[in-house]
Design a protein around this motif. Structure first.
Motif, PDB file in Angstrom:
ATOM      1  N   THR A 154      -2.249   3.900  -3.915  1.00 53.84           N
ATOM      2  CA  THR A 154      -1.945   2.523  -4.325  1.00 53.84           C
ATOM      3  C   THR A 154      -2.436   2.245  -5.743  1.00 53.84           C
ATOM      4  O   THR A 154      -1.694   1.701  -6.568  1.00 53.84           O
ATOM      5  CB  THR A 154      -2.577   1.523  -3.337  1.00 53.84           C
ATOM      6  OG1 THR A 154      -2.112   1.851  -2.027  1.00 53.84           O
ATOM      7  CG2 THR A 154      -2.203   0.097  -3.687  1.00 53.84           C
ATOM      8  N   GLN A 157       0.841  -1.185   0.000  1.00 55.17           N
ATOM      9  CA  GLN A 157       0.000   0.000   0.000  1.00 55.17           C
ATOM     10  C   GLN A 157       0.880   1.240   0.000  1.00 55.17           C
ATOM     11  O   GLN A 157       1.944   1.246   0.616  1.00 55.17           O
ATOM     12  CB  GLN A 157      -0.902   0.018   1.238  1.00 55.17           C
ATOM     13  CG  GLN A 157      -1.840  -1.160   1.322  1.00 55.17           C
ATOM     14  CD  GLN A 157      -2.912  -1.107   0.257  1.00 55.17           C
ATOM     15  OE1 GLN A 157      -3.453  -0.048  -0.055  1.00 55.17           O
ATOM     16  NE2 GLN A 157      -3.227  -2.253  -0.324  1.00 55.17           N
ATOM     17  N   PHE A 163       0.826   5.646   0.383  1.00 60.76           N
ATOM     18  CA  PHE A 163       0.123   6.854   0.764  1.00 60.76           C
ATOM     19  C   PHE A 163       1.105   8.013   0.646  1.00 60.76           C
ATOM     20  O   PHE A 163       2.312   7.827   0.804  1.00 60.76           O
ATOM     21  CB  PHE A 163      -0.347   6.780   2.221  1.00 60.76           C
ATOM     22  CG  PHE A 163      -1.335   5.681   2.492  1.00 60.76           C
ATOM     23  CD1 PHE A 163      -2.681   5.963   2.549  1.00 60.76           C
ATOM     24  CD2 PHE A 163      -0.914   4.380   2.692  1.00 60.76           C
ATOM     25  CE1 PHE A 163      -3.597   4.948   2.804  1.00 60.76           C
ATOM     26  CE2 PHE A 163      -1.811   3.363   2.947  1.00 60.76           C
ATOM     27  CZ  PHE A 163      -3.168   3.647   3.004  1.00 60.76           C
ATOM     28  N   TRP A 180      -6.427   3.454   8.443  1.00 61.72           N
ATOM     29  CA  TRP A 180      -5.779   2.501   7.559  1.00 61.72           C
ATOM     30  C   TRP A 180      -4.897   1.468   8.233  1.00 61.72           C
ATOM     31  O   TRP A 180      -4.719   0.368   7.701  1.00 61.72           O
ATOM     32  CB  TRP A 180      -4.943   3.252   6.518  1.00 61.72           C
ATOM     33  CG  TRP A 180      -5.775   4.033   5.579  1.00 61.72           C
ATOM     34  CD1 TRP A 180      -6.030   5.378   5.613  1.00 61.72           C
ATOM     35  CD2 TRP A 180      -6.489   3.526   4.462  1.00 61.72           C
ATOM     36  NE1 TRP A 180      -6.856   5.721   4.585  1.00 61.72           N
ATOM     37  CE2 TRP A 180      -7.157   4.599   3.854  1.00 61.72           C
ATOM     38  CE3 TRP A 180      -6.634   2.254   3.904  1.00 61.72           C
ATOM     39  CZ2 TRP A 180      -7.938   4.456   2.732  1.00 61.72           C
ATOM     40  CZ3 TRP A 180      -7.417   2.111   2.780  1.00 61.72           C
ATOM     41  CH2 TRP A 180      -8.065   3.202   2.205  1.00 61.72           C
ATOM     42  N   ARG A 194      -4.333   8.162  -0.334  1.00 64.15           N
ATOM     43  CA  ARG A 194      -3.936   6.806  -0.720  1.00 64.15           C
ATOM     44  C   ARG A 194      -3.682   6.798  -2.228  1.00 64.15           C
ATOM     45  O   ARG A 194      -4.536   7.227  -3.002  1.00 64.15           O
ATOM     46  CB  ARG A 194      -5.032   5.813  -0.373  1.00 64.15           C
ATOM     47  CG  ARG A 194      -4.661   4.376  -0.670  1.00 64.15           C
ATOM     48  CD  ARG A 194      -5.758   3.453  -0.193  1.00 64.15           C
ATOM     49  NE  ARG A 194      -5.436   2.073  -0.465  1.00 64.15           N
ATOM     50  CZ  ARG A 194      -6.299   1.195  -0.941  1.00 64.15           C
ATOM     51  NH1 ARG A 194      -7.542   1.542  -1.192  1.00 64.15           N
ATOM     52  NH2 ARG A 194      -5.930  -0.040  -1.152  1.00 64.15           N
TER      53      ARG A 194
END
Length: 154
Positions: free
Chosen positions: A14, A2, A4, A53, A12
């Motif tokens: 991704t 992931q 950020f 998250w 975010r």
């Protein structure tokens, strides 16, 4: 994995980085991030990440790469608490700081001092040599000083 980014808020990215062409991926990130050049609110971004998250994207074995100069525009006490909380949510917290390129770097700024206790390592990130150090820290490559030929899978 992931990804950020944060400036004045957490975004975010991704999905944007999934493009095979790096130019397309970078363009998608630029379109998605609305707060370029707006200052850095590290504490607020870490707070939001920890709240929304961390449990969803971090496993107990996760390594977090936090890339920031540590120059906080906000509350450094909140930053210290959120960095500690983040460190408890992952196996390793590697802080990548572009200011380490300066020979006389000293951790004088409040944000830098607030982040230091929670970081498992403070690494430079400004040239190919520093990226090699990062790869070594992640265990992706053997240290350059290790004698002998590289090992090959059997």
């Amino acid at each position: 994995m992931q990804s950020f980014v944060f400036g004045t808020r957490l975004t975010r990215i991704t999905r944007q980085l999934a493009a095979r062409d790096p130019d397309v991926a970078l363009a998608a990130v630029v379109d998605a991030v609305e707060d370029w050049s707006g200052g850095t609110r590290i504490a607020q971004a870490l707070h939001e990440f920890n709240l929304r998250w961390a449990r969803r994207v971090l496993g107990g074995n996760a390594t977090v790469l936090l890339m920031t100069d540590g120059l906080e525009n906000g509350d450094t006490e909140l930053l210290e608490r959120e960095a500690e909380r983040l460190a408890k949510s992952c196996r390793r917290l590697l802080w990548l700081n572009p200011l380490l390129r300066y020979e006389g770097f000293e951790p004088r700024a409040g944000g830098i001092r607030a982040l230091l206790p929670s970081a498992d390592a403070l690494l430079p990130v400004h040239n190919l040599e520093s990226l090699d150090q990062l790869a070594q820290a992640l265990g992706l490559i053997a240290p350059a000083s290790r004698p002998g030929p590289p090992t090959r899978p059997a």
